[in-house]
Design an enzyme around this catalytic site. Sequence first.
Site, PDB file in Angstrom:
ATOM      1  N   PHE A   1       2.083   8.126  -1.610  1.00 32.74           N
ATOM      2  CA  PHE A   1       1.366   6.885  -1.369  1.00 32.74           C
ATOM      3  C   PHE A   1      -0.104   7.083  -1.697  1.00 32.74           C
ATOM      4  CE2 PHE A   1       4.773   6.776   2.058  1.00 32.74           C
ATOM      5  CZ  PHE A   1       5.717   6.326   1.162  1.00 32.74           C
TER       6      PHE A   1
ATOM      7  N   TRP B   1       0.844  -1.205   0.000  1.00 32.18           N
ATOM      8  CA  TRP B   1       0.000   0.000   0.000  1.00 32.18           C
ATOM      9  C   TRP B   1       0.876   1.251   0.000  1.00 32.18           C
ATOM     10  CZ3 TRP B   1      -0.350   4.203   3.250  1.00 32.18           C
ATOM     11  CH2 TRP B   1      -1.461   5.034   3.089  1.00 32.18           C
ATOM     12  N   HIS B   2       1.975   1.184   0.754  1.00 30.50           N
ATOM     13  CA  HIS B   2       2.833   2.356   0.854  1.00 30.50           C
ATOM     14  C   HIS B   2       3.525   2.670  -0.462  1.00 30.50           C
ATOM     15  CE1 HIS B   2       2.277   2.025   5.192  1.00 30.50           C
ATOM     16  NE2 HIS B   2       2.644   3.290   5.224  1.00 30.50           N
ATOM     17  N   GLY B   3       3.919   1.653  -1.182  1.00 32.07           N
ATOM     18  CA  GLY B   3       4.595   1.958  -2.432  1.00 32.07           C
ATOM     19  C   GLY B   3       4.705   0.721  -3.307  1.00 32.07           C
TER      20      GLY B   3
END
Lengths: 489, 486
Positions: free
Chosen positions: A489, A324-326
């Site tokens: 993000f 999800w973050h990257g």
Amino acid sequence: MLFNSIDFAIFFPIVFVIYWIVSGKLKIRNIVVLISSYIFYGWWDWRFLFLIAISTLVDFYVGKKLSITENKITRKKLLFISLAVNLGFLFYFKYTNFFIDTFVESFKLFGKTLEVSTLNIILPVGISFYTFQTLSYTIDIYRKRFKPTDDLIAFSAFVAFFPQLVAGPIERASHLLPQFFKTYKFNYALVKSGLLLMAFGLFKKMVIADRAALYVNEVYNNPSNYEGVETIMATVLFAFQIYCDFSGYSDIAIGAARTMGFDLMKNFDSPYLSKSITEFWRRWHISLSTWFRDYVYIPLGGSRKGEFRTYFNLFLVFLVSGLWHGAAMTFVIWGAIHGIIIVIEKAISKNKERVFRKLNINKENISNRLVFVFINFVIVCFAWVFFRANSFADSKLIVAGFFNNNFDALFGDEIYLIGLQDNEFKLLIFAIIGLVVVERFHRKRSLVKILNQQALLFRWSVYVLIALFIMIFGVYGDNNISEFIYFQF
Amino acid sequence: MKKKNLIHLLFKSGLFIILMGFLTMTCAFMFGTQNSGDLTWSAFYKQKKNSIDLLFFGNSHLGNGLDLNIVNAKTKSKVYTLYSSGQTLPQTYYNIKEALKYQTPKLIVIETFAISSDTIYYFNEPVSDKNIPLKAKLQSFDSKKLSLVKIEEYRDLYKGEEIIPTIFPLIRNHSNWADLDLLKGNLAKKMKPNSEYYFGCSNSIWPLSESKIEEYRAKDFGKQEFKISKYQRSYFNKIIELAKDNNIEVLLVTIPYFKEYRKKIDYKSVHNSMIDLALKNNIKYLDLNHIFPDLSYQYFTNEPVGHNQHLSYKGGIVVSNYLSKYINNNYKFKTDNANKSLPEYYLYNKIKRETLNNGDKIIGNLDAINGTKNTKYASTQGKGPIVLDGWIAIEGKSSKFNELFIALVRDNNFIYVSKPNQLKSKNRKDVTKYFNENNNLYDDSGFLINIDSKLLELGRYSLYMVLRNNKGEVLIKDTFKTVEIL
């Protein structure tokens, strides 16, 4: 529009005044919030407003349909539409190139080279945040935990609410949406506390995060040039950079919303004072970790399906959280490290308690707490390496650098002058210490309340000093305005 | 209730913004790096009202190119320069407008590089103030007092992204906070401001090097025809109107360009444009390139090779002497306002000044010339510096706050006066001891100076020691020693 820009400094007071002038008329007030939120977002790239609008419309109508149908299959289909549209956008804009790359790389493992090029896709700012926020609405309605709204304007304002649109906190519909149906009386004390929180957020961002970034960027963008203490210093500074960057954003968001009468959820709670990774995730990006808990971990079975399934669920949640973050393998590794540590903590928790009891170790005394906080901080910092490194190869260089013993450099000057001037480094360290002290103190007793009890002259002196401090010691100007890390993000 | 609270907040916010604005403006001086504009304007405001006769405007060509101390001495008029690096004609207009609030000069001299530099710099791009970097523009803006003129200039010349940094120097310069020496220096300057006899000249004592001359020869500067833009003309017309309204004469002057450069550009078009501008406005134009067409490299200073060459101090002496003569011949001012706190005033006018009216007497000795005790010393030009060593003081007075100078007088057209930063202070406890003083009276009286012989014209120079006390009073002592440059 960035919170730390002149544009926002002009935009926000205008919106604030108009908002309170029309605040008695709910419909108009929500229209003002919606328009200002769209201006806020469109300032960056107006074309992506269509994505928000489509997500909003789809979820609004899916929500309405869900409320009037009891047919399980139809309900599932409706939920699928919402998931497909929202996650479809997210996957397309954020993960297409990642999966193409991974696909091509995996063929290379078998000695075959695929001639597939990645696509030129711009990642819409904050797409991960508003996608999760709007998904919570349809999922909660599907679960019959929340009733849908008939007011499209209010719902649109909820999805696009500018203070938290691009980097959270990720609000639940059950908490934020009802606030769009209440009128608020102008509360001077609340507005003042909101403004102070915004100032505190700006301090974190401009004085600490952006200054630490000068050091961190130099080391992490040239990892082969640095080793040992330099890489350790850069990683520790990154820990504070990302905390001040992200929690600074959250403070500004919560503060801005508070000045308009809205209450946003707490997103950070002194996470580096945690004594375990499990506790860390109860204090770091709280809105995301609780979202994953409620919408991923529990639906997967949570801890209800046996020990090993619990471990698997936990690990999977953190793996997904990393993704999800990257869209890069480094983020997946970052998530995996947290997942593994949490699984280990869960697995040994009972035995650990037993050992502590047998050895008569009091977990709560200060020295032991400090040891646990330190160990936990080391683990968190180690994981941050993968989060920050530009590539997996770079992260390997950084980690290898940790073990090149050059601690004698601590007694020289050069280590403190990487990307910074001597006095800047000192300021950075003092500011970080000050931050830790202030946050620790504020947890026990509200500093705003204490300030409000002081004489007018003292209060105003504090306000002026805060503003002057940010103005003088903030990192800005000469093209120095930097985006918040979590925007990507 | 709600509206009342909102108004209450807005009122307080307004008050807060005003307070912050006031504080940021008040604190701004701490963070700025010193520039020519700061120096000239801060001393300008300290001048006695309506005391200045000649006012000079222009950019660094003026600041480096002329030694106005000479003009002051030779015209016997009070001369002042409001030059600043990168000053443009629109800025000159606002500078004149501001200056006329305090002074009633009889002549305004405008150095033309402020007109031609835009075009020469930017190769005939549309000329406007937008071409000039903000940092340079602000040199002539920052130090002006807050006034209607300053606000008018702000509204006229600073647009878009320049608006905030222009009005809030603290925001612009905030990153200088880490330079604690700068902050300390700025604070000290605020506590102890420039003396009122500062004249804003910044003549360089480093002549052009051989390698730079070669670079000039090799470099292509383009041969574009120069034209004065409508934009510049409009501001020039405003200057002329302002001058007419105040009964002031205007003189256009072009300081010499380095010949290796001048012959490579379309200089004729620059010269003709200036003549045209002067004729149309019925004012005089003095092109010093025509008076001094062959000034050698020694008359220019050693800076990066480009469109922007400055005269060295040697060039400044020669050109300023000529300009003084030109002004004396073409303008008749009956004044005796000349600034008498400048050594040049006494040296050029051959006024002996060993004792002040209050009886203070200059004492001292030039101990050595290049290590010799001889009274006559000869040196070939360019074969190393002239090194002078000695001490100067006022009899019976502490030497701590005195400024020391050395003057090399060839004739009434070439006098070299050392710059304050050129002369190293030397501790001379021996002098105090010699006079049997026990209160360190003459400990700060020593000096040591290296003078580049390339900055001296050929000839025999009489050596003088000059002292200025903390009241700005000048004393001169003849050493009866000479240096000959062969």
